[in-house]
Design a protein around this motif. Sequence first.
Motif, PDB file in Angstrom:
ATOM      1  N   VAL A  67       0.795  -1.453   0.111  1.00 28.85           N
ATOM      2  CA  VAL A  67       0.142  -0.087   0.440  1.00 28.85           C
ATOM      3  C   VAL A  67       0.816   1.335  -0.055  1.00 28.85           C
ATOM      4  N   ALA A  68       2.241   0.871   0.930  1.00 33.09           N
ATOM      5  CA  ALA A  68       3.103   2.460   0.963  1.00 33.09           C
ATOM      6  C   ALA A  68       4.000   2.725  -0.348  1.00 33.09           C
ATOM      7  N   VAL A  69       3.809   1.772  -0.772  1.00 34.45           N
ATOM      8  CA  VAL A  69       4.567   1.693  -1.913  1.00 34.45           C
ATOM      9  C   VAL A  69       3.759   2.271  -3.567  1.00 34.45           C
ATOM     10  N   MET A  70       2.446   2.294  -3.219  1.00 33.80           N
ATOM     11  CA  MET A  70       1.551   2.233  -4.328  1.00 33.80           C
ATOM     12  C   MET A  70       1.117   3.664  -3.897  1.00 33.80           C
ATOM     13  N   LEU A  71       0.870   4.061  -2.564  1.00 31.57           N
ATOM     14  CA  LEU A  71       0.439   5.859  -2.463  1.00 31.57           C
ATOM     15  C   LEU A  71       1.785   6.674  -2.877  1.00 31.57           C
ATOM     16  N   GLU A  72       2.929   6.011  -2.344  1.00 32.14           N
ATOM     17  CA  GLU A  72       4.426   6.886  -2.170  1.00 32.14           C
ATOM     18  C   GLU A  72       4.009   6.878  -3.530  1.00 32.14           C
ATOM     19  N   ALA A  73       4.432   6.243  -4.676  1.00 26.79           N
ATOM     20  CA  ALA A  73       4.503   6.281  -6.434  1.00 26.79           C
ATOM     21  C   ALA A  73       3.294   7.330  -6.858  1.00 26.79           C
ATOM     22  N   LEU A  74       2.132   7.575  -6.610  1.00 25.17           N
ATOM     23  CA  LEU A  74       0.889   8.416  -7.125  1.00 25.17           C
ATOM     24  C   LEU A  74       1.299  10.237  -6.137  1.00 25.17           C
ATOM     25  N   GLU A  75       2.519   9.782  -5.654  1.00 22.95           N
ATOM     26  CA  GLU A  75       2.868  11.707  -5.556  1.00 22.95           C
ATOM     27  C   GLU A  75       2.039  13.086  -4.833  1.00 22.95           C
ATOM     28  N   LEU A  76       1.111  12.374  -4.226  1.00 23.59           N
ATOM     29  CA  LEU A  76      -0.209  13.250  -3.588  1.00 23.59           C
ATOM     30  C   LEU A  76       0.058  14.220  -2.977  1.00 23.59           C
ATOM     31  N   ARG A  77      -0.567  15.441  -3.036  1.00 26.39           N
ATOM     32  CA  ARG A  77       0.323  16.462  -2.642  1.00 26.39           C
ATOM     33  C   ARG A  77      -0.995  17.094  -1.781  1.00 26.39           C
ATOM     34  N   GLY A  78      -2.034  16.979  -1.814  1.00 29.42           N
ATOM     35  CA  GLY A  78      -3.649  17.163  -0.484  1.00 29.42           C
ATOM     36  C   GLY A  78      -4.177  17.480  -1.733  1.00 29.42           C
ATOM     37  N   SER A  79      -4.557  18.352  -2.935  1.00 23.64           N
ATOM     38  CA  SER A  79      -5.515  18.232  -3.376  1.00 23.64           C
ATOM     39  C   SER A  79      -6.144  17.784  -4.518  1.00 23.64           C
ATOM     40  N   GLU A  80      -5.598  16.027  -5.195  1.00 26.49           N
ATOM     41  CA  GLU A  80      -5.960  16.201  -6.164  1.00 26.49           C
ATOM     42  C   GLU A  80      -7.394  14.723  -6.059  1.00 26.49           C
ATOM     43  N   LYS A  81      -8.426  14.845  -7.205  1.00 21.55           N
ATOM     44  CA  LYS A  81      -9.607  14.021  -7.925  1.00 21.55           C
ATOM     45  C   LYS A  81      -8.513  12.635  -7.942  1.00 21.55           C
ATOM     46  N   VAL A  82      -8.788  11.774  -7.060  1.00 18.76           N
ATOM     47  CA  VAL A  82      -8.260  10.340  -7.142  1.00 18.76           C
ATOM     48  C   VAL A  82      -9.643   9.086  -7.338  1.00 18.76           C
ATOM     49  N   LEU A  83      -8.775   8.573  -7.933  1.00 13.77           N
ATOM     50  CA  LEU A  83      -9.890   6.571  -8.585  1.00 13.77           C
ATOM     51  C   LEU A  83      -9.949   5.920  -7.841  1.00 13.77           C
ATOM     52  N   GLU A  84     -10.285   5.412  -6.947  1.00 10.10           N
ATOM     53  CA  GLU A  84      -9.618   4.197  -6.850  1.00 10.10           C
ATOM     54  C   GLU A  84     -10.612   2.920  -7.188  1.00 10.10           C
ATOM     55  N   ILE A  85     -10.155   1.467  -7.584  1.00 13.08           N
ATOM     56  CA  ILE A  85     -10.541   0.470  -7.945  1.00 13.08           C
ATOM     57  C   ILE A  85     -10.313  -0.326  -6.913  1.00 13.08           C
ATOM     58  N   GLY A  86     -11.637  -1.361  -6.976  1.00 17.90           N
ATOM     59  CA  GLY A  86     -11.367  -2.288  -5.425  1.00 17.90           C
ATOM     60  C   GLY A  86     -11.880  -1.836  -4.402  1.00 17.90           C
ATOM     61  N   THR A  87     -12.559  -0.802  -3.786  1.00 16.97           N
ATOM     62  CA  THR A  87     -12.233  -0.564  -1.841  1.00 16.97           C
ATOM     63  C   THR A  87     -12.038  -1.464  -1.680  1.00 16.97           C
ATOM     64  N   GLY A  88     -12.654  -2.720  -1.339  1.00 18.93           N
ATOM     65  CA  GLY A  88     -12.520  -3.849  -0.714  1.00 18.93           C
ATOM     66  C   GLY A  88     -12.848  -3.955   0.984  1.00 18.93           C
ATOM     67  N   SER A  89     -11.865  -3.331   2.081  1.00 21.09           N
ATOM     68  CA  SER A  89     -12.014  -2.828   3.183  1.00 21.09           C
ATOM     69  C   SER A  89     -12.528  -1.606   3.953  1.00 21.09           C
TER      70      SER A  89
END
Length: 210
Positions: A67-89
């Motif tokens: 999870v951390a690897v994926m999040l870090e690679a997205l380089e999110l800074r605070g106001s991005e509009k994000v789509l997640e596929i596979g909400t799971g938990s």
Amino acid sequence: MFDLTAARQNMVESQLRTRGIADPRVLEAMLRVPREEFVPEAYRRHAYEDSPLPIGNGQTISQPYVVAVMLEALELRGSEKVLEIGTGSGYVTALLAELAGPVFSIERHAVLAENARRTLERLGYSNVRVLTGDGTLGLREAAPFDAILVSAAAFAVPDALWEQLAEGGRMMIPVGTPDAQQLQLIRKIAGRPVVLVREAVRFVPLISGS
Ligand code: SAH
């Protein structure tokens, strides 16, 4: 009494920081979000182990490091509009809501979507929307997205997701067969994909159709 807060701090140090996760925003978000709230009661004390855990319907909550690897690679800074596929938990959804927002998350299992919705609401996340449906189609009405995170493995990147990625946007997606997958970081630069192949991973399959 098992100290879950200490276990969370220990997870961030021993599983994330020492393995090279360096983005302070990702580390702080993972220190804040209570992973134990996203796993079934029986697994609470295992919430900070270095592995995926079952969440019902044959699905799993992803390993914290992945999870951390994926999040870090997205380089999110605070106001991005994000789509997640596979909400799971909903665990990654909560982290995305800490790091960016608004967050749109699609889950094909109605029961999992409903559970995740409830957990996220109970924890006070208001910048997220969990939808039940086929995530391979994306969410045209809310596109384009600055970041797309896919938590299930695809044989190939679904066309709709590529189309709905904004110019300059990033997508993290596991690509491959059930037993040979790699995380790919895909950037849209001048309308073209620039792909960086990252870690080998093992995710549940991304299933198209209903
Ligand atoms: N990030 C989640 C991972 C859940 S596992 C967590 O940490 O809890 C992946 C999820 O993807 C499963 O819940 C599965 O039902 C879902 N999924 C698989 N194919 C899908 C599709 N086409 N659209 C939406 N969700 C899908």
